[in-house]
Design an enzyme around this catalytic site. Structure first.
Site, short mmCIF file in Angstrom:
data_model
loop_
_atom_site.label_atom_id
_atom_site.label_comp_id
_atom_site.label_asym_id
_atom_site.label_seq_id
_atom_site.Cartn_x
_atom_site.Cartn_y
_atom_site.Cartn_z
N TRP A 1 0.86 -1.19 0.00
CA TRP A 1 0.00 0.00 0.00
C TRP A 1 0.90 1.24 0.00
CZ3 TRP A 1 -2.13 2.73 4.79
CH2 TRP A 1 -3.09 3.67 4.44
N ASP B 1 -1.00 -5.84 9.18
CA ASP B 1 -1.94 -4.79 8.80
C ASP B 1 -3.21 -5.48 8.32
OD1 ASP B 1 -3.40 -2.72 7.80
OD2 ASP B 1 -1.92 -2.05 6.32
N LYS C 1 -13.38 -0.40 5.72
CA LYS C 1 -13.97 -1.19 4.64
C LYS C 1 -15.04 -2.14 5.15
CE LYS C 1 -10.43 0.69 2.94
NZ LYS C 1 -9.58 1.02 1.84
#
Ligand code: PLP
Length: 401
Positions: free
Chosen positions: A133, A214, A250
């Site tokens: 990311w 993560d 999300k």
């Protein structure tokens, strides 16, 4: 002369640039596959019913707006730890998980980076998968860590470079910090299998590395919060002391509410208390204490069985819609006799897919077909729906031919 005349203009954010180009385009067929946010069947942002119900309950309670403690809302952080590690997990049961609320996943990574920079007793280098990311590198650099990479993605197979990853994990100095995407790797959509995770865990143990997970997509990847937590739970069961960043952006659609948690597996409740005391010292000068509303929403959903059940179904609904788009896209590309092998579209998981499209192809798609994605060929599957999937497939097929 102004005090700021020497300040240079920074480069624009590559993903926001995609959205700007999309907004300028006036064609009715245009599609934005750049953004990392879920879209419903009509291409619209989606507020979960469980979230709406939690908000109604909270409104009816007429709660005050006092400050939260530095470490956040305890009923939320406790529930977040249970969601990640499992309610029956030993450290959860024994009160040996140090956990604080964070400003979504980004804030959790930043708190974790700062904590490691201050207290990790070995080399302060964190190894990220290549690619990762885009925000990981600046987050960890700004936290005071040095950033390096390990091999992860294989362009040739559009899959995991497992041999390269293992070799790099074995060759990095002992006791390195290793960042792992718990599920739905962003930007590639490529995850290790459970068997591969077990091997990775063994290597990391042999080398004495420290795993920092993560987890930005728990439940959103496969539709099951348990399945998506496999890697995290396996590592903890295998005896690793891990750090974990969680985001509820999300999986609860709480993007702008900024709900997340950072946690560390501690040896016992006494050590947990010491770690938490230091996490608070990291947080206090950054922003004093975290925002209230989103944590109340997430806490309400996680703590009320009827809302929890409804939420689990909604997460599964989002994941299933994305999985069905992967299947449609694959079937279309094969039916259109698109050159190349497209199995990776179905094998990848989560919101993003590395299509394997080249930079000239993505450019052509934007200019000729009004389809926008990042230059690396990453698409957000959530931007596809029954209304645009055929047009998208045909355009990709043309761009490749
Ligand atoms: N980590 C990964 C891998 C992500 O993809 C994201 C969001 O795109 C995040 C962390 C953090 O997002 P947020 O700060 O919105 O929770």
């Amino acid at each position: 002369v102004s005090t700021w005349s020497h300040v240079p203009a920074g480069p624009p954010d590559p993903i926001l640039g995609v959205t700007e180009a999309f907004l300028r385009d006036k064609d009715s067929r245009k599609i934005n596959l750049g953004v990392g946010a879920y879209r419903d069947e009509n291409g619209k942002p989606y507020v979960l019913t469980s979230v709406q119900k939690a908000e109604e309950l909270l409104t009816a309670e007429k709660l005050d707006k006092e400050y939260l403690p530095i470490a956040g809302l305890p009923s939320f952080t406790k529930a977040a730890a249970k969601l990640a590690y499992g309610a029956e997990q030993k450290h959860v049961q024994e009160g040996a998980v140090a956990v604080v609320q964070s400003i979504s996943g980004t804030g959790a990574l930043r708190i974790g980076g700062a904590f490691l920079a201050r207290f990790y007793p070995h080399s302060k280098t964190i190894y990220l998968p290549v690619p990762s990311w885009g925000n990981h590198t600046p987050i960890f650099r700004d936290s005071g860590l040095e950033v390096k990479g390990y091999r992860y993605f294989d362009k040739g197979t559009v899959g995991l470079d497992f041999a390269g990853m293992k070799e790099d994990l074995k060759n990095m100095p002992e006791k390195s910090i290793v960042l792992l995407h718990a599920c739905a790797h962003n930007p590639t959509g490529v995850d290790p299998t459970p068997e591969q995770w077990i091997e990775i865990s063994d290597i990391i143990r042999e080398k004495g590395h420290f795993p920092f997970f993560d987890m930005a997509y728990q439940g959103f990847a496969s539709g099951s919060t348990v399945r998506d937590a496999f890697a995290v739970r396996h590592f903890v069961a295998a005896g690793h002391e891990i750090a974990l960043s969680q985001s509820f952006a999300k999986n609860m659609g709480l993007y702008g509410e900024r709900v997340g948690a950072f946690s560390v597996i501690a040896e016992d409740p006494e050590q947990k208390a010491r770690i938490e005391s230091q996490l608070k010292i990291v947080i206090r000068p950054m922003y004093s204490n975290p925002p209230l509303h989103g944590a109340r929403i997430a806490g309400t959903i996680l703590n009320r069985p009827e809302l929890y059940t409804e939420w689990e179904q909604e997460v599964k609904g989002m994941a299933d819609r994305i999985i069905s788009m992967r299947e449609r896209l694959y079937d279309n590309l094969v039916r259109l006799q698109t050159p190349g092998e497209w199995g990776h579209i179905k094998r990848q998981i989560g919101m993003f897919s590395f299509t394997g499209l080249t930079q000239p192809q993505t450019k052509a798609l934007a200019e000729k077909a009004h389809i926008y994605m990042t230059a690396d060929g990453r698409i957000s599957m959530a931007g596809l729906n029954n209304g645009n999937i055929d047009y998208f497939s045909e355009s990709v097929s043309k761009a490749v031919k």
